[in-house]
Design a protein around this motif. Structure first.
Motif, PDB file in Angstrom:
ATOM      1  N   TYR A 194       0.747  -1.372  -0.130  1.00 59.12           N
ATOM      2  CA  TYR A 194       0.000   0.019  -0.032  1.00 59.12           C
ATOM      3  C   TYR A 194       0.792   1.326   0.035  1.00 59.12           C
ATOM      4  O   TYR A 194       0.399   2.533  -0.388  1.00 59.12           O
ATOM      5  N   THR A 223      -7.238   1.891  -4.393  1.00 59.05           N
ATOM      6  CA  THR A 223      -7.041   1.054  -2.787  1.00 59.05           C
ATOM      7  C   THR A 223      -7.765  -0.524  -2.621  1.00 59.05           C
ATOM      8  O   THR A 223      -7.432  -1.091  -1.649  1.00 59.05           O
ATOM      9  N   TYR A 265      -7.961   6.608   5.502  1.00 68.27           N
ATOM     10  CA  TYR A 265      -6.829   5.744   5.369  1.00 68.27           C
ATOM     11  C   TYR A 265      -6.085   5.661   6.453  1.00 68.27           C
ATOM     12  O   TYR A 265      -5.770   4.459   6.854  1.00 68.27           O
TER      13      TYR A 265
END
Length: 222
Positions: free
Chosen positions: A85, A123, A161
């Motif tokens: 990520y 994402t 996030y």
């Protein structure tokens, strides 16, 4: 891996250089940056060139960031699964940098909201995707200010996030020091993305304060 960070950032920047609104405008004989708000993005294309242009530019800017993030995910998922990520964040950030500051257009691009939407989709987190989508639609429908919806969703992206990352939702191994640091770094990158988007809307914020901001549909009604 510093090199991997640089490659993701540069790769994303190259994708971001695909200036959909500028290209579409040139195909119609204009430089989109010389019309309307002067912004090379979806909203200005919609206002200046119509709904078809708005849809094409939206999709183009969305997918250049989404594809950039998807490639980073596919490649780095094999080499650094605990930090993937982080590389998605760098690839997305690069795509927005390329969109906002294209070197071949004297660094005069857009504001990166459609591209940021591509990052949100990149994402692959349904909570972030749907919450941002719903918030954007509701805010724009109620206020008719695209700028307000844009500022809200980039803020939501950074906040959500960060919360999810620190609570172990993503692939980071929070018990591993290197992976934990990569997680913190990814939160910083995503936060920088949001801050840049808000800064790019500084003129909109001033117009909102002065009640001079353009509303969706206002030109058509006039």
């Amino acid at each position: 891996m510093i090199l991997a960070r640089v490659l993701c950032l540069l790769g994303g920047y190259c994708f971001g250089l695909i200036q959909t609104s500028y290209i579409y405008g040139r195909m119609n004989g204009i430089d989109i940056r010389e019309h309307g708000s002067g912004n090379a993005g979806t909203t200005n294309a919609l206002r200046v060139l119509g709904k078809k242009a708005g849809i094409i530019v939206l999709l183009g800017d969305f997918f250049k960031a989404f594809i950039s993030c998807a490639i980073a995910r596919a490649v780095m998922g094999h080499f650094a699964p605990d930090e993937v990520y982080l590389y998605i964040a760098y690839a997305g950030f690069g795509a927005v940098l390329g969109h906002n500051f294209p070197f071949y257009l004297s660094f005069r691009g857009g504001k990166g909201i459609a591209a940021t939407a591509g990052i949100i989709a990149g994402t692959f987190d349904p909570v972030i995707m749907f919450s941002c989508l719903i918030a954007f639609v509701v805010i724009v429908v109620i206020t008719r200010y695209v700028s307000v919806g844009s500022i809200v969703i980039v803020t939501m992206l950074a906040v959500e996030y960060g919360i999810f990352a620190f609570n172990g939702k993503y692939s980071f191994n929070l018990e591993n020091d290197m992976s934990y640091k990569a997680m913190v770094e990814s939160v910083i990158v995503v936060s920088a993305l949001a801050i840049m988007a808000i800064y790019r809307h500084k003129a909109n914020i001033i117009r909102l304060i002065n009640h001079e901001e353009n509303k969706i549909g206002a030109k058509k009604e006039a």
